[in-house]
Design a protein around this motif. Structure first.
Motif, mmCIF file in Angstrom:
data_model
loop_
_atom_site.group_PDB
_atom_site.id
_atom_site.type_symbol
_atom_site.label_atom_id
_atom_site.label_comp_id
_atom_site.label_asym_id
_atom_site.label_seq_id
_atom_site.Cartn_x
_atom_site.Cartn_y
_atom_site.Cartn_z
ATOM 1 N N SER A 39 0.836 -1.149 -0.075
ATOM 2 C CA SER A 39 -0.049 -0.103 0.096
ATOM 3 C C SER A 39 0.681 1.274 0.067
ATOM 4 O O SER A 39 0.571 2.297 0.803
ATOM 5 C CB SER A 39 -1.025 0.133 1.058
ATOM 6 O OG SER A 39 -0.312 0.081 2.304
ATOM 7 N N SER A 40 2.044 1.153 -0.785
ATOM 8 C CA SER A 40 2.892 2.372 -0.654
ATOM 9 C C SER A 40 2.160 3.534 -1.442
ATOM 10 O O SER A 40 1.093 3.336 -2.067
ATOM 11 C CB SER A 40 4.223 1.922 -1.493
ATOM 12 O OG SER A 40 3.999 1.392 -2.857
ATOM 13 N N ARG A 41 2.789 4.687 -1.654
ATOM 14 C CA ARG A 41 2.230 5.823 -1.971
ATOM 15 C C ARG A 41 1.955 5.816 -3.508
ATOM 16 O O ARG A 41 1.235 6.543 -3.857
ATOM 17 C CB ARG A 41 3.059 7.166 -1.549
ATOM 18 C CG ARG A 41 4.494 7.135 -2.378
ATOM 19 C CD ARG A 41 5.220 8.490 -2.111
ATOM 20 N NE ARG A 41 5.459 8.355 -0.677
ATOM 21 C CZ ARG A 41 6.371 8.396 0.033
ATOM 22 N NH1 ARG A 41 7.543 7.668 -0.629
ATOM 23 N NH2 ARG A 41 6.728 8.414 1.336
ATOM 24 N N SER A 42 2.732 4.953 -4.266
ATOM 25 C CA SER A 42 2.263 4.721 -5.803
ATOM 26 C C SER A 42 0.915 3.917 -5.916
ATOM 27 O O SER A 42 0.456 4.297 -7.260
ATOM 28 C CB SER A 42 3.397 4.136 -6.431
ATOM 29 O OG SER A 42 3.676 2.670 -5.618
ATOM 30 N N ARG A 44 -2.700 4.482 -5.970
ATOM 31 C CA ARG A 44 -3.617 5.549 -5.661
ATOM 32 C C ARG A 44 -4.718 5.137 -4.849
ATOM 33 O O ARG A 44 -5.236 3.851 -4.948
ATOM 34 C CB ARG A 44 -3.876 6.246 -7.092
ATOM 35 C CG ARG A 44 -2.759 6.751 -7.706
ATOM 36 C CD ARG A 44 -3.005 7.282 -9.111
ATOM 37 N NE ARG A 44 -1.717 7.863 -9.924
ATOM 38 C CZ ARG A 44 -1.645 8.248 -10.883
ATOM 39 N NH1 ARG A 44 -2.859 8.015 -11.818
ATOM 40 N NH2 ARG A 44 -0.421 8.656 -11.351
ATOM 41 N N SER A 77 4.107 -0.765 3.861
ATOM 42 C CA SER A 77 4.525 0.559 3.061
ATOM 43 C C SER A 77 5.853 0.597 3.912
ATOM 44 O O SER A 77 6.753 -0.286 3.902
ATOM 45 C CB SER A 77 3.794 1.704 2.957
ATOM 46 O OG SER A 77 3.324 2.075 4.429
ATOM 47 N N ALA A 106 0.065 4.325 2.498
ATOM 48 C CA ALA A 106 0.724 5.570 1.646
ATOM 49 C C ALA A 106 1.834 5.975 2.118
ATOM 50 O O ALA A 106 2.017 7.045 2.036
ATOM 51 C CB ALA A 106 -0.355 6.407 1.411
ATOM 52 N N GLN A 107 2.988 5.066 2.173
ATOM 53 C CA GLN A 107 4.344 5.606 2.322
ATOM 54 C C GLN A 107 5.273 4.561 1.318
ATOM 55 O O GLN A 107 5.065 4.676 0.316
ATOM 56 C CB GLN A 107 4.773 5.383 3.980
ATOM 57 C CG GLN A 107 3.751 6.004 4.998
ATOM 58 C CD GLN A 107 4.269 5.553 6.252
ATOM 59 O OE1 GLN A 107 4.709 4.846 6.434
ATOM 60 N NE2 GLN A 107 3.486 6.627 6.985
#
Length: 678
Positions: A39-42, A44, A77, A106-107
């Protein structure tokens, strides 16, 4: 290609197939399954929503239950968080509710940290992991890991966890293979297009259920067959749609359907389109809109600065501060300084079309930004002259009052004749030095403790042991200065078998007697032996050296004369730094044994240690200088003569020295000389 491409496609696949009834559920044996979701910032927000639906649709094909398939979800993330554990949900509907409540982190992308977390926190009994039940981990990532994955993945596989690695587009294949279980063809998926995405779902179901009707039956699908537990359905490649017969596929014409945003021309291909422009226009970088052809862009305009396109042609234009010449192409900078169109008093600095004023060195620009004023550093106090400041515009020089001399630093002044300008009080003779003075006495007399009076004394019979520091901090060139210091001391002594005896000990991390008290009977022999001493280097064990001196150097075996003869015993310690061992015990024992102790320190020597070594009164028995080149001054002021003095009916013996003021003056002189050379 982003992870959403995988999720959207799998959502399409799930939506396209018939809904599985209860009889179509996967009836595999018990499995403990944990999803690791990137769930990384990439990723959306709308892409994460598609991921929820993807997980829900996959889980709907499994036989969920505490006695069948248990499922846990971990998202990661830059940090890792358990969304629900293996024993959190016994039914699909509550599991779906838990998935819908997930909030993205989102990190970053710390995949290695997530594997380690799942291994230690998810697959444990407290979280619902069952003994003797297969553990399966599914890692979904759309980027390169920002930490190490191979080490933690190998540890997880060694613990029996089967790992599937699903990467999307820019995911690193080497990292996926480092995470996944072998064989890689069954456990590694790098999704690049729709025709590859379904393979992960098929192989994963096959891993859990072991049934693939697309392989084992005549399915009749024109393009793609996707198995589901106990059934199958047909799918089409990207750009195609499934016909009503449920098996054949038709190309999707987005241009004909008006599903495009081309400004002028739309060129169709199955499921996609490209834009083009009419004649006389070119396609812009957005690949959608069109712009009239720029004649300036052909590169044949010959404009010096800027070409301005107009309909069916162009004209030239100059940058600000330039003028266009008669040829209509060349630009010339406008130099207001050269044309005399300025009012600067001294210097005019030109840039195209404008100017600024400046001043010559030693002048400053006035508030009007045109005229100049001389800079008087002396008047402004911006100088460091000790006595006289002589000003010139922007600079200064220093000078001295009468009777003083400017030092080499060109700032400070030295009184060249202190003896004639101060009340020196010398009994015999005053000797001026730059900025100071000292008193001297006639031959056969010694300067008294007040540094002014003269007295008599006789040559001493003493047993003298010198302890010299041979640690690595001394450096070879400085060790040579130490040896010269020793020989300067020897030159002041009456050396003989019945007079003064000298022994030498060198110490570093160990202690070595260079020669004992009874080895040499002349000053020349001692000085020659000193110059042959080899530098030991290594540490600084001053306490060990004091112990050696006390127990060995002043023994009759090594030439010390019997204590019954009352021959004074003197120890002189030379060091350049802090001792690496304790000096307290043997410094005290040496003085208790009647040895008069002197301490000479240079550079980083510690004053507290020097005072602890030195005999009372301390101020008369220790010396210190910051520089090795100044130790010769200490040697000059050490007069190793024993003078009798009545004190409480006893004869006391002491080392006398020249006045501290004279030594200080000489050291200051030497330091000034060294400073001027830098």
């Amino acid at each position: 290609m982003k992870i959403v491409f995988l999720l959207l496609t799998l959502a399409v696949l799930v939506a396209a197939r018939p809904k599985a009834g209860p009889e179509q559920k996967c009836k595999s044996g018990p499995v403990d399954l944990v999803f690791l979701i990137d769930s990384s910032r990439s990723v959306r927000p709308h892409e994460f929503e598609t991921m929820r639906k993807f997980m829900i649709d996959i889980l709907s094909t499994l036989d969920i239950g505490l006695n069948t398939t248990r499922v846990g979800v971990v998202q990661y993330s830059s940090q890792v968080r358990t969304e629900f554990s293996l024993n959190a949900h016994a039914k699909l509907d509550t599991m779906v509710k838990g998935i819908n409540e997930i909030i993205p982190l989102a990190q970053g992308t710390m995949t290695g940290l997530a594997i380690k977390y799942a291994m230690d926190k998810a697959f444990i009994a407290e979280e619902g992991d069952r003994p003797k039940v297969p553990n399966v981990m599914v890692i979904v990532t759309d980027g390169r890991p920002q930490d190490r994955v191979a080490e933690f993945a190998a540890e997880a596989r060694e613990k029996g966890i089967e790992i599937f690695a699903v990467g999307v587009a820019r995911a690193d294949m080497a990292s996926l293979r480092a995470m996944a279980s072998p064989p890689f063809e069954d456990h590694v998926f790098l999704v690049e297009s729709f025709d590859l995405i379904h393979q992960f779902g098929l192989q994963f179901q096959d891993k859990l259920c072991g049934v693939d009707l697309c392989v084992e039956s005549e399915h009749g699908c024109e393009q793609i067959c996707e198995s589901s537990p106990g059934s199958f359905h047909c799918l089409c490649l990207p750009g195609y749609s499934l016909n009503e017969d449920g098996k054949t596929c038709a190309a999707i014409d987005l241009c004909a359907e008006g599903k495009h945003d081309c400004e002028q021309i739309c060129n169709a291909s199955p499921g996609a389109f490209t834009c083009d422009c009419n004649k006389g226009y070119k396609l812009n970088d957005d690949k959608k809109t069109c712009t009239m052809i720029d004649f300036c862009s052909f590169g044949n305009h010959s404009c010096d600065h800027e070409c301005v396109s107009v309909l069916n042609g162009y004209h030239c234009r100059c940058n600000e501060g330039h003028r266009l010449l008669d040829d209509g192409k060349t630009c010339q900078a406008i130099d207001l300084c050269a044309e005399g169109k300025h009012d600067c008093e001294q210097i005019c600095i030109s840039t195209p079309g404008v100017f600024t004023c400046d001043c010559n060195p030693g002048y400053t620009l006035s508030d009007d930004k045109k005229t100049c004023t001389p800079i008087d550093l002396c008047a402004e106090g911006k100088h460091d002259c000790e006595q006289i400041c002589v000003s010139a515009p922007g600079v200064f020089t220093c000078d001295c009052n009468k009777g003083f001399k400017l030092n080499k630093d060109k700032k400070t002044c030295t009184n060249m004749d202190m003896c004639n300008t101060v009340e020196h009080g010398c009994e015999h003779q005053c000797v001026s030095t730059p900025g100071s003075y000292y008193c001297i006495c006639p031959d056969g007399q010694l300067l008294q403790e007040d540094g002014k009076g003269c007295g008599t004394c006789k040559s001493a019979n003493i047993d003298l042991v010198l302890l010299i520091d041979g640690s690595k901090s001394v450096r070879p060139q400085n060790f040579e200065l130490v040896k010269k210091f020793v020989n300067q001391v020897v030159d002041t002594l009456d050396i003989s078998a019945h007079g003064t005896r000298v022994g030498l000990v060198q110490y570093s991390s160990r202690v070595r007697t260079e020669f004992p008290l009874n080895m040499y009977n002349t000053a020349d022999e001692i000085k020659a032996a000193v110059m042959k001493v080899d530098y030991m280097e290594k540490g600084t064990m001053t306490g060990l050296a004091l112990k050696h001196m006390l127990e060995n150097s002043f023994s009759e075996t090594e030439g010390a004369r019997s204590s019954s003869r009352n021959i004074p015993r003197i120890g002189l310690v030379f060091t350049d730094g802090r001792s690496q061992d304790d000096i307290t015990e043997f410094a005290k024992k040496a003085k208790e044994a009647g040895i008069t102790m002197y301490a000479v320190g240079v550079g980083k020597a510690v004053e507290d240690e020097l005072r602890e070594i030195a005999s009372e009164p301390t101020e008369k028995h220790f010396y210190y200088t910051t520089d090795f080149s100044a130790i010769s001054t200490i040697a000059e002021n050490l007069k190793l003569n024993v003078c009798p003095a009545e004190s409480q009916g006893e004869i006391e013996y002491s080392l006398t020295r020249g006045p501290l003021s004279a030594m200080t003056a000489r050291l200051e002189q030497l330091e000034n000389q060294l400073l001027s050379r830098k």
